[in-house]
Scaffold this motif. Structure first.
Motif, PDB file in Angstrom:
ATOM      1  N   THR A 197      43.082  39.583  48.000  1.00 20.62           N
ATOM      2  CA  THR A 197      43.650  40.072  46.495  1.00 20.62           C
ATOM      3  C   THR A 197      44.054  38.304  45.834  1.00 20.62           C
ATOM      4  OG1 THR A 197      44.515  42.050  47.091  1.00 20.62           O
ATOM      5  CG2 THR A 197      45.684  40.886  45.229  1.00 20.62           C
ATOM      6  N   TYR A 198      43.752  38.033  44.908  1.00 20.31           N
ATOM      7  CA  TYR A 198      43.989  36.975  44.093  1.00 20.31           C
ATOM      8  C   TYR A 198      44.672  37.100  42.760  1.00 20.31           C
ATOM      9  CZ  TYR A 198      40.135  35.423  47.232  1.00 20.31           C
ATOM     10  OH  TYR A 198      39.415  34.880  48.254  1.00 20.31           O
ATOM     11  N   LEU A 199      45.729  36.064  42.632  1.00 23.76           N
ATOM     12  CA  LEU A 199      46.053  35.851  41.202  1.00 23.76           C
ATOM     13  C   LEU A 199      45.069  35.110  40.527  1.00 23.76           C
ATOM     14  CD1 LEU A 199      49.782  35.274  41.737  1.00 23.76           C
ATOM     15  CD2 LEU A 199      48.639  37.509  41.175  1.00 23.76           C
ATOM     16  N   PHE A 200      44.685  35.575  39.304  1.00 24.42           N
ATOM     17  CA  PHE A 200      43.554  34.715  38.436  1.00 24.42           C
ATOM     18  C   PHE A 200      44.348  34.223  37.239  1.00 24.42           C
ATOM     19  CE2 PHE A 200      40.269  35.100  34.842  1.00 24.42           C
ATOM     20  CZ  PHE A 200      39.733  33.948  35.017  1.00 24.42           C
ATOM     21  N   ARG A 201      44.375  32.835  36.929  1.00 30.09           N
ATOM     22  CA  ARG A 201      44.938  32.446  35.765  1.00 30.09           C
ATOM     23  C   ARG A 201      43.919  31.748  34.812  1.00 30.09           C
ATOM     24  NH1 ARG A 201      48.833  31.413  40.134  1.00 30.09           N
ATOM     25  NH2 ARG A 201      50.633  32.662  39.656  1.00 30.09           N
ATOM     26  N   ALA A 202      43.763  32.176  33.850  1.00 23.73           N
ATOM     27  CA  ALA A 202      42.711  31.602  32.746  1.00 23.73           C
ATOM     28  C   ALA A 202      43.345  30.368  31.963  1.00 23.73           C
ATOM     29  CB  ALA A 202      42.015  32.530  31.951  1.00 23.73           C
ATOM     30  N   ASP A 203      42.727  29.635  31.263  1.00 25.26           N
ATOM     31  CA  ASP A 203      43.034  28.521  30.474  1.00 25.26           C
ATOM     32  C   ASP A 203      43.752  29.008  29.247  1.00 25.26           C
ATOM     33  OD1 ASP A 203      40.740  29.371  29.378  1.00 25.26           O
ATOM     34  OD2 ASP A 203      39.446  27.652  29.590  1.00 25.26           O
ATOM     35  N   ASN A 204      43.292  30.217  29.025  1.00 25.30           N
ATOM     36  CA  ASN A 204      44.001  30.948  27.627  1.00 25.30           C
ATOM     37  C   ASN A 204      45.442  31.317  27.839  1.00 25.30           C
ATOM     38  OD1 ASN A 204      43.223  33.076  28.683  1.00 25.30           O
ATOM     39  ND2 ASN A 204      42.147  33.897  26.834  1.00 25.30           N
ATOM     40  N   GLY A 205      45.905  31.245  28.949  1.00 29.89           N
ATOM     41  CA  GLY A 205      47.104  31.998  29.371  1.00 29.89           C
ATOM     42  C   GLY A 205      47.053  33.612  29.856  1.00 29.89           C
ATOM     43  N   ALA A 206      45.858  34.185  29.751  1.00 26.19           N
ATOM     44  CA  ALA A 206      45.688  35.338  30.408  1.00 26.19           C
ATOM     45  C   ALA A 206      45.858  35.357  32.204  1.00 26.19           C
ATOM     46  CB  ALA A 206      44.367  36.075  30.158  1.00 26.19           C
ATOM     47  N   ALA A 207      46.300  36.244  32.576  1.00 27.99           N
ATOM     48  CA  ALA A 207      46.679  36.523  34.007  1.00 27.99           C
ATOM     49  C   ALA A 207      46.303  37.628  34.600  1.00 27.99           C
ATOM     50  CB  ALA A 207      47.924  35.759  34.339  1.00 27.99           C
ATOM     51  N   PHE A 208      45.796  37.634  35.659  1.00 31.56           N
ATOM     52  CA  PHE A 208      45.545  39.019  36.343  1.00 31.56           C
ATOM     53  C   PHE A 208      45.804  39.019  37.913  1.00 31.56           C
ATOM     54  CE2 PHE A 208      42.696  38.304  32.615  1.00 31.56           C
ATOM     55  CZ  PHE A 208      42.968  39.293  31.846  1.00 31.56           C
ATOM     56  N   ARG A 209      45.816  39.995  38.447  1.00 38.08           N
ATOM     57  CA  ARG A 209      46.112  40.280  40.056  1.00 38.08           C
ATOM     58  C   ARG A 209      44.801  40.980  40.277  1.00 38.08           C
ATOM     59  NH1 ARG A 209      49.736  40.696  43.928  1.00 38.08           N
ATOM     60  NH2 ARG A 209      49.289  42.318  45.429  1.00 38.08           N
ATOM     61  N   ASN A 210      43.924  40.551  41.076  1.00 38.70           N
ATOM     62  CA  ASN A 210      42.347  40.946  41.196  1.00 38.70           C
ATOM     63  C   ASN A 210      42.364  41.494  42.674  1.00 38.70           C
ATOM     64  OD1 ASN A 210      41.416  40.428  38.654  1.00 38.70           O
ATOM     65  ND2 ASN A 210      40.494  38.786  39.167  1.00 38.70           N
ATOM     66  N   ALA A 211      42.308  42.568  43.088  1.00 38.00           N
ATOM     67  CA  ALA A 211      42.420  43.180  44.370  1.00 38.00           C
ATOM     68  C   ALA A 211      40.934  43.897  44.654  1.00 38.00           C
ATOM     69  CB  ALA A 211      43.212  44.297  44.582  1.00 38.00           C
ATOM     70  N   TYR A 212      40.010  43.405  45.427  1.00 37.45           N
ATOM     71  CA  TYR A 212      38.821  43.529  45.962  1.00 37.45           C
ATOM     72  C   TYR A 212      38.555  44.453  47.144  1.00 37.45           C
ATOM     73  CZ  TYR A 212      37.659  39.662  42.842  1.00 37.45           C
ATOM     74  OH  TYR A 212      37.650  38.915  41.556  1.00 37.45           O
ATOM     75  N   SER A 213      38.025  45.451  47.075  1.00 33.81           N
ATOM     76  CA  SER A 213      37.689  46.569  48.183  1.00 33.81           C
ATOM     77  C   SER A 213      37.272  45.893  49.203  1.00 33.81           C
ATOM     78  CB  SER A 213      36.626  47.577  47.428  1.00 33.81           C
ATOM     79  OG  SER A 213      35.492  47.204  47.517  1.00 33.81           O
ATOM     80  N   ALA A 214      37.415  46.547  50.378  1.00 30.55           N
ATOM     81  CA  ALA A 214      37.299  45.863  51.731  1.00 30.55           C
ATOM     82  C   ALA A 214      35.461  45.775  51.793  1.00 30.55           C
ATOM     83  CB  ALA A 214      37.498  47.132  52.831  1.00 30.55           C
TER      84      ALA A 214
END
Length: 109
Positions: free
Chosen positions: A12-29
């Protein structure tokens, strides 16, 4: 012969974009699915999507998906440097809109 698991599989990663958008991305096994969750202004939005993945260099992955809303997202994820180049398209005023962004990753799990 089966392809090796992508290095982001099961993480799982926190992704922060240059436009201020932010997401928690959890990838399957198995690295074939992503559950993204919006943070900040996008809080409460989430989706579980099927991924299309190709390793284009060591620890560098091209990852893309289509969301139920019709938004398409493509990432080039550099896990060695923890950076992302992201391109997404969506229906905007006057037709389809595309945006190119840079962002950072922070591994949280």
């Amino acid at each position: 012969m089966t392809a090796p698991l992508p290095a982001f599989a099961g993480r799982t990663y926190l992704f922060r974009a240059d436009n201020g958008a932010a997401f928690r991305n959890a990838y399957s096994a198995d690295g074939k699915r992503l559950r993204w969750e919006g943070l900040g202004e996008s809080a409460g939005q989430w989706e579980d999507v099927e991924l299309h993945v190709a390793e284009v260099a060591p620890e560098v992955y091209f990852v893309s998906w289509t969301e139920q809303s019709g938004i398409t997202v493509s990432h080039v994820m550099d896990l060695g440097r923890l950076i992302v180049r992201a391109f997404w398209t969506f229906e905007g005023e006057g037709g389809r809109v595309g945006e190119l962004h840079t962002g950072t990753l922070e591994r949280v799990a």
